[in-house]
Design an enzyme around this catalytic site. Sequence first.
Site, PDB file in Angstrom:
ATOM      1  CE  LYS A  93      17.365 -27.582  10.361  1.00 52.58           C
ATOM      2  NZ  LYS A  93      17.210 -26.290  11.044  1.00 52.58           N
ATOM      3  CG  ASP A 145      15.305 -22.929  10.302  1.00 51.58           C
ATOM      4  OD1 ASP A 145      14.214 -23.123  10.851  1.00 51.58           O
ATOM      5  OD2 ASP A 145      16.195 -23.802  10.214  1.00 51.58           O
TER       6      ASP A 145
END
Length: 283
Positions: free
Chosen positions: A65, A101
Site C-alpha cells: 500500500k 479505506d
Amino acid sequence: MLCYLIGYPIGHSMSAVMHNAAFMELGLDFAYHLLEVRPEDLEKAVSETLRASDVRGANVTIPHKVSVMGYLDEIDLEAMRIEAVNTIVNDGGRLKGYNTDGIGALRAIRERYGDLRGARAVILGAGGAARAISYKLAENVSEVRILNRTPSRAEALSDYLSSLRECRAEISSDGLSRDSIRASLEGADILVNTTPLGMHPDTEASPVDQGLLRPGLLVFDAVYNPPTTRLLREAEASGSRVLTGVSMLVYQGVAAFELWTGREAPEAVMMESVLDALGGGGS
Ligand code: NAP
C-alpha cells in the site's frame, strides 16, 4: 476490462467475490483477478500488468500500500495525506492512486453513529487501517485518541495527523494497556479496533476487556472475518452499539467500483456476496 488485487500473500479475497458479483449484476464486461506479487516484483507488475490497455485498475493490499506509490503517475490528495494507496485507476496507461479505506470507514461509522461533530473517538492500533480511519475521523470529530502496542507508532501517527490543517480534532496517543484503554474510554463515544485481534483463526482474542464496555459507546471493529468478533459480541452484551468491518469493506469497495466503472455500485449485491462468502452474520 480487468481489475486486479495485488498483494503478498493473497489467500481468500472478499474483494474478488464482491466486485465480480457487482460486475455481473450490472452486466459489465469486467473481471476481477487476484495477482500475488512479491515485494521485489512490484515495479514490474505495475509497469507490465497494471499499465496494459485492457486493465482498468487494481486494489492494493499488504505489503504494497505504501511502496506502490513510488510507481504511479499521480496520487490523489487524500491518499497522499494518508500516505497509502488501496485503489489504482488506469486511464489510458496513466496510473492514479487513491485511498478508499478511510472513506469507507467514515461512511459506515456515520451511518451508524449520526452527526460526528463533537464526538470523541478512541482508535486501537496504528497500522495501515488506523492511518486511513484516524485521518478521516480527525477531520470530523473533536477528539481522537490512538492507542497502540508499540506506543512510539501511535505517537508518530498522532503527531503527523496533528500537523495536518484539515485534521481539526485534538489528537493524542498512548500504549495499549488495560489502564490506558480504561482511561481513554471514559467519556468516549466511539471505539475503533484496527488491530487484528479477534480475526480468524484466533477468534477468541479481543483487544478490550468486556468490563470496560458500556452503553453509550459505538464499537466498530475493522476486522471482518468473522463479521461478529468477540469484541462486538461482548460490546453488544454490555449495551454498546456495534458496527462490523463488513460495512467498511463493502463501502471501500463501492468507492473503488465507482472510480473504475463510473457507474453507481450495486451495494446490496456487494454486501450480500461478502456476507455469503463469510458464512452470514453481521451488518
Ligand atoms: P497493520 O498495518 O499490520 O497494523 C496492525 C496494527 O495492529 C498495528 O498497530 C499493530 O501494533 C497492531 N497489532 C498487531 N498484532 C497485535 C497484537 N497481537 N496485539 C496488539 N496489537 C497488535 O494491519 P492493517 O492493514 O492496519 O490491518 C489491521 C486489521 O484491520 C486487520 O484485521 C485487517 O483485516 C483489518 N482491515 C479491515 C478493513 C476493512 O475494510 N474492514 C480494511 C483494512 C484492514 P504494532 O504497531 O505494535 O505492531
